[in-house]
Design a protein around this motif. Sequence first.
Motif, PDB file in Angstrom:
ATOM      1  N   MET A 476     -12.017 -10.262  -8.099  1.00 40.50           N
ATOM      2  CA  MET A 476     -11.889  -8.912  -7.558  1.00 40.50           C
ATOM      3  C   MET A 476     -10.867  -8.876  -6.430  1.00 40.50           C
ATOM      4  O   MET A 476     -10.002  -7.990  -6.377  1.00 40.50           O
ATOM      5  CB  MET A 476     -13.249  -8.415  -7.067  1.00 40.50           C
ATOM      6  N   VAL A 477     -10.930  -9.847  -5.505  1.00 42.38           N
ATOM      7  CA  VAL A 477      -9.994  -9.890  -4.381  1.00 42.38           C
ATOM      8  C   VAL A 477      -8.573 -10.139  -4.882  1.00 42.38           C
ATOM      9  O   VAL A 477      -7.617  -9.499  -4.420  1.00 42.38           O
ATOM     10  CB  VAL A 477     -10.424 -10.967  -3.363  1.00 42.38           C
ATOM     11  N   SER A 478      -8.408 -11.061  -5.833  1.00 44.08           N
ATOM     12  CA  SER A 478      -7.074 -11.344  -6.371  1.00 44.08           C
ATOM     13  C   SER A 478      -6.486 -10.112  -7.047  1.00 44.08           C
ATOM     14  O   SER A 478      -5.301  -9.803  -6.891  1.00 44.08           O
ATOM     15  CB  SER A 478      -7.137 -12.508  -7.362  1.00 44.08           C
ATOM     16  N   SER A 479      -7.314  -9.388  -7.796  1.00 43.65           N
ATOM     17  CA  SER A 479      -6.850  -8.170  -8.459  1.00 43.65           C
ATOM     18  C   SER A 479      -6.445  -7.115  -7.443  1.00 43.65           C
ATOM     19  O   SER A 479      -5.440  -6.417  -7.616  1.00 43.65           O
ATOM     20  CB  SER A 479      -7.955  -7.626  -9.376  1.00 43.65           C
ATOM     21  N   PHE A 480      -7.212  -7.008  -6.363  1.00 49.19           N
ATOM     22  CA  PHE A 480      -6.883  -6.037  -5.313  1.00 49.19           C
ATOM     23  C   PHE A 480      -5.546  -6.382  -4.650  1.00 49.19           C
ATOM     24  O   PHE A 480      -4.693  -5.511  -4.455  1.00 49.19           O
ATOM     25  CB  PHE A 480      -8.000  -6.019  -4.267  1.00 49.19           C
ATOM     26  N   CYS A 481      -5.367  -7.649  -4.304  1.00 47.32           N
ATOM     27  CA  CYS A 481      -4.110  -8.071  -3.672  1.00 47.32           C
ATOM     28  C   CYS A 481      -2.933  -7.823  -4.602  1.00 47.32           C
ATOM     29  O   CYS A 481      -1.859  -7.392  -4.163  1.00 47.32           O
ATOM     30  CB  CYS A 481      -4.178  -9.550  -3.288  1.00 47.32           C
ATOM     31  N   SER A 482      -3.115  -8.081  -5.878  1.00 44.64           N
ATOM     32  CA  SER A 482      -2.048  -7.845  -6.838  1.00 44.64           C
ATOM     33  C   SER A 482      -1.714  -6.366  -6.952  1.00 44.64           C
ATOM     34  O   SER A 482      -0.554  -5.993  -7.143  1.00 44.64           O
ATOM     35  CB  SER A 482      -2.450  -8.405  -8.208  1.00 44.64           C
ATOM     36  N   SER A 483      -2.718  -5.506  -6.805  1.00 44.90           N
ATOM     37  CA  SER A 483      -2.496  -4.070  -6.994  1.00 44.90           C
ATOM     38  C   SER A 483      -1.644  -3.454  -5.900  1.00 44.90           C
ATOM     39  O   SER A 483      -1.030  -2.406  -6.108  1.00 44.90           O
ATOM     40  CB  SER A 483      -3.844  -3.334  -7.061  1.00 44.90           C
ATOM     41  N   ILE A 484      -1.583  -4.064  -4.711  1.00 40.11           N
ATOM     42  CA  ILE A 484      -0.780  -3.488  -3.627  1.00 40.11           C
ATOM     43  C   ILE A 484       0.421  -4.355  -3.295  1.00 40.11           C
ATOM     44  O   ILE A 484       1.068  -4.167  -2.268  1.00 40.11           O
ATOM     45  CB  ILE A 484      -1.626  -3.252  -2.355  1.00 40.11           C
ATOM     46  N   SER A 485       0.738  -5.288  -4.174  1.00 36.77           N
ATOM     47  CA  SER A 485       1.900  -6.144  -3.947  1.00 36.77           C
ATOM     48  C   SER A 485       3.187  -5.351  -4.139  1.00 36.77           C
ATOM     49  O   SER A 485       3.245  -4.386  -4.904  1.00 36.77           O
ATOM     50  CB  SER A 485       1.868  -7.329  -4.914  1.00 36.77           C
ATOM     51  N   THR A 486       4.232  -5.758  -3.437  1.00 35.64           N
ATOM     52  CA  THR A 486       5.560  -5.180  -3.646  1.00 35.64           C
ATOM     53  C   THR A 486       6.417  -6.111  -4.487  1.00 35.64           C
ATOM     54  O   THR A 486       7.639  -6.097  -4.399  1.00 35.64           O
ATOM     55  CB  THR A 486       6.261  -4.912  -2.301  1.00 35.64           C
ATOM     56  N   SER A 487       5.775  -6.917  -5.303  1.00 32.12           N
ATOM     57  CA  SER A 487       6.481  -7.813  -6.204  1.00 32.12           C
ATOM     58  C   SER A 487       7.370  -7.009  -7.145  1.00 32.12           C
ATOM     59  O   SER A 487       7.218  -5.792  -7.306  1.00 32.12           O
ATOM     60  CB  SER A 487       5.476  -8.640  -7.007  1.00 32.12           C
ATOM     61  N   ASN A 488       8.297  -7.688  -7.789  1.00 29.59           N
ATOM     62  CA  ASN A 488       9.176  -7.021  -8.744  1.00 29.59           C
ATOM     63  C   ASN A 488       8.418  -6.385  -9.897  1.00 29.59           C
ATOM     64  O   ASN A 488       8.956  -5.532 -10.607  1.00 29.59           O
ATOM     65  CB  ASN A 488      10.200  -8.021  -9.303  1.00 29.59           C
ATOM     66  N   SER A 489       7.173  -6.801 -10.117  1.00 26.25           N
ATOM     67  CA  SER A 489       6.388  -6.216 -11.201  1.00 26.25           C
ATOM     68  C   SER A 489       5.789  -4.871 -10.807  1.00 26.25           C
ATOM     69  O   SER A 489       5.135  -4.223 -11.615  1.00 26.25           O
ATOM     70  CB  SER A 489       5.265  -7.178 -11.607  1.00 26.25           C
ATOM     71  N   HIS A 490       5.981  -4.436  -9.559  1.00 28.08           N
ATOM     72  CA  HIS A 490       5.501  -3.131  -9.105  1.00 28.08           C
ATOM     73  C   HIS A 490       6.682  -2.306  -8.602  1.00 28.08           C
ATOM     74  O   HIS A 490       7.482  -2.789  -7.812  1.00 28.08           O
ATOM     75  CB  HIS A 490       4.480  -3.282  -7.969  1.00 28.08           C
ATOM     76  N   ARG A 491       6.754  -1.068  -9.060  1.00 20.54           N
ATOM     77  CA  ARG A 491       7.760  -0.149  -8.550  1.00 20.54           C
ATOM     78  C   ARG A 491       7.028   1.026  -7.922  1.00 20.54           C
ATOM     79  O   ARG A 491       6.418   1.848  -8.618  1.00 20.54           O
ATOM     80  CB  ARG A 491       8.701   0.309  -9.678  1.00 20.54           C
ATOM     81  N   TRP A 492       7.084   1.121  -6.612  1.00 20.75           N
ATOM     82  CA  TRP A 492       6.326   2.127  -5.872  1.00 20.75           C
ATOM     83  C   TRP A 492       7.141   3.412  -5.730  1.00 20.75           C
ATOM     84  O   TRP A 492       8.346   3.374  -5.503  1.00 20.75           O
ATOM     85  CB  TRP A 492       5.957   1.609  -4.483  1.00 20.75           C
ATOM     86  N   SER A 493       6.464   4.543  -5.837  1.00 22.63           N
ATOM     87  CA  SER A 493       7.052   5.844  -5.559  1.00 22.63           C
ATOM     88  C   SER A 493       6.262   6.491  -4.433  1.00 22.63           C
ATOM     89  O   SER A 493       5.047   6.316  -4.332  1.00 22.63           O
ATOM     90  CB  SER A 493       7.010   6.740  -6.800  1.00 22.63           C
ATOM     91  N   THR A 494       6.955   7.234  -3.587  1.00 21.49           N
ATOM     92  CA  THR A 494       6.323   7.820  -2.406  1.00 21.49           C
ATOM     93  C   THR A 494       5.932   9.262  -2.676  1.00 21.49           C
ATOM     94  O   THR A 494       6.727  10.048  -3.195  1.00 21.49           O
ATOM     95  CB  THR A 494       7.283   7.771  -1.211  1.00 21.49           C
ATOM     96  N   LEU A 495       4.676   9.584  -2.341  1.00 21.57           N
ATOM     97  CA  LEU A 495       4.204  10.962  -2.379  1.00 21.57           C
ATOM     98  C   LEU A 495       4.259  11.520  -0.973  1.00 21.57           C
ATOM     99  O   LEU A 495       3.957  10.829  -0.009  1.00 21.57           O
ATOM    100  CB  LEU A 495       2.766  11.040  -2.899  1.00 21.57           C
ATOM    101  N   SER A 496       4.606  12.777  -0.845  1.00 19.16           N
ATOM    102  CA  SER A 496       4.647  13.401   0.474  1.00 19.16           C
ATOM    103  C   SER A 496       4.371  14.876   0.317  1.00 19.16           C
ATOM    104  O   SER A 496       4.447  15.436  -0.773  1.00 19.16           O
ATOM    105  CB  SER A 496       6.018  13.182   1.133  1.00 19.16           C
ATOM    106  N   GLY A 497       4.047  15.510   1.429  1.00 17.58           N
ATOM    107  CA  GLY A 497       3.895  16.945   1.420  1.00 17.58           C
ATOM    108  C   GLY A 497       2.463  17.433   1.490  1.00 17.58           C
ATOM    109  O   GLY A 497       2.224  18.572   1.868  1.00 17.58           O
ATOM    110  N   LEU A 498       1.474  16.582   1.136  1.00 17.83           N
ATOM    111  CA  LEU A 498       0.093  17.037   1.167  1.00 17.83           C
ATOM    112  C   LEU A 498      -0.632  16.591   2.426  1.00 17.83           C
ATOM    113  O   LEU A 498      -1.560  17.245   2.876  1.00 17.83           O
ATOM    114  CB  LEU A 498      -0.663  16.511  -0.065  1.00 17.83           C
TER     115      LEU A 498
END
Length: 707
Positions: A476-498
């Motif tokens: 569970m902890v490993s999955s959580f850490c992976s979910s917020i990684s900025t590794s090349n396998s994740h491309r983050w988009s920013t939400l704003s305005g709310l």
Amino acid sequence: MEYGSVGGGTSGGGGGDHDPSDPQRRRKRYHRHTALQIQKLESMFKECPHPDEKQRLQLSRELGLAPRQIKFWFQNRRTQMKAQHERADNSSLRAENDKIRCENIAIREALKNVICPSCGGPPVTEDSYFDEHKLRMENVQLKEELDRVSSIAAKYIGRPISQLPPVQPFHISSLDLSMGNFGGQGIGGPSLDLDLIPTSSNLAFQPPVISDMDKSLMTDVAANAMEELLRLLQTNEPLWMKSSTDGRDVLNLDSYQRIFPRAMSHLKNPNVRIEASRDSGVVIMNGVALVDMFMDSNKWVESFPTMVSVAKTIEVISSRMLGSHSGSLQLMYEELQVLSPLVPTREFCILRYCQQIEQGLWAIVSVSYDIPQFASQFRCHRLPSGCLIQDMPNGYSKVTWVEHVEIEDKTTTHQLYRDLVHSGMAFGAERWLATLQRMCERVACQMVSGNSTRDLGGVIPSPEGKRSMMKLAQRMVSSFCSSISTSNSHRWSTLSGLHDVGVRVTLHKSTDPGQPNGVVLSAATTFSLPVSPQTVFSFFKDERTRPQWDVLSSGNAVQEVAHITNGSHPGNCISVLRAYNTSQNNMLILQESCVDSSGSLVVYCPVDLPAINIAMSGEDPSYIPLLPSGFTISPDGRPDQGDGASTSSNTQGSMARLSGSLITVAFQILVSSLPSAKLNLESVNTVNNLIGTTVQQIKAAMNCPSS
């Protein structure tokens, strides 16, 4: 609260050819067992559902029952368990079938109203998303090929390929956020680009071809790096000086350059920074096990999920006899992380070399090694770094750690993390060592066979059940850490305005058997509080204050029904929580909290009762689906102002003497069980509101301003 099925209070006392019309015979067929008899039978059933004749005779003598009664009780109990499992499976399948049927109806209705944006006519029957995704992947590959050719041209012909006529861009629309077009209204402007990406790492390169000459050169580089590391580990002044502010070891760069002269810096531009740190401590693991952990890339990731997002062994250059890593040399790729979407990962291609200095003393060095196909993408260069491991009595080891890297800051570090990163604490030796000490304590607790009532609350029946629960929580902890990684396998988009909180989201297709199948939306944000990390951790860890931040609990209190200690600090533990006054009596919360001087985590995940029972019984928990959420807490890197509140006797070190906190909140939601589903605006609004409300409640509970 009872876990598992309770055996029947009645059991067939006999069999044979009895006349069913005879009431006296019918009454004698049944026998109600005492509570003590049922308890003993249930205990035996958990150990052996199919006892042989000898075991049945033994139970018969102990309980005062006929062997025939024992036999029929076990038959009935097995039938009852089978029926319960079938009912649970049928219920799950019916629910999934209903969900798919509803989704099919909704999709058919939506398709009736969809029109082609180009011609206004009805849509084509094919799903254009797959073609679009294929074009995106081809576009990325072409860009990588262009960068590679450009690099070669600049190096060998003295003229960059950028001087050639420009290529006309091919525009592809971003992934739809809803069935309709909502233009620039709402979130992130008109073109929020959320690519549906797989869960696997972006490490999609072909292993390089390494010649014998390359291997000889690598061996020389590793030997020189080992010599330098040993001097860094064993020399104090004038090479290392004590910091006057926090007592940390600080590298004297003038002395270093005199002792280890180099013709030129690896990165020649004014944006290069040097980070160097050294720390030592005692860990509860023997040297051989530590060496095995360092030299196995899979164990390396498993042992440092909060720090290592990716690690792969590219090539084993040399190895020694089975059972000994001394002399082993590997070419490895790794990505190091800080648990926040605001801090990019650091990528390294390194040589890792192990050498046994003498009996009970090992040294492991890591040093960057440039391979042409990777050199252009790396902005970090690891100078000789690593650790010295010395065996101590009773299975302990003394570890001295050195981290020494050159960083090329092509982009400005986010202001929230500037102090922590530029001070060298975010990726420094102290954080590595503190994490290692905590993980070794966890391994030691997992191997302890004792079944303490205080630790387990009497709920988990065996040491196997305890280890199974710890494995489930670790995943569970490993999955959580992976979910917020900025590794090349994740491309983050920013939400704003709310909200005043900048929420970042990423979308991926989940196929891991340990996760729900379908499309998963991960969302995270980071904010700062002028409160000590220990105070923030205690606030999240205490189940009495959970209703103040858990927006999904609707203000309901929770009770800890199972507890496993996994470290010397009381905050290092695994808990099973039950919510009061809810209709979901079949749903529990699995939570792991961990804390050391470098920071802390509180990770939790809803798990249904049958799955918890599987883990508690000692069965393999690998296929229990988890979609964890939680918090990471780290110091902000600014010196303590002297109020003393942030210093804890259980988390010593310079990182424990820092004032404020940086908190990352992360949630995951299953958007759809269909792997080809698109993200809709409702899911985005839901997760954005969820995080925004959580942050506001945390700030209110901590008496901090909302913006």
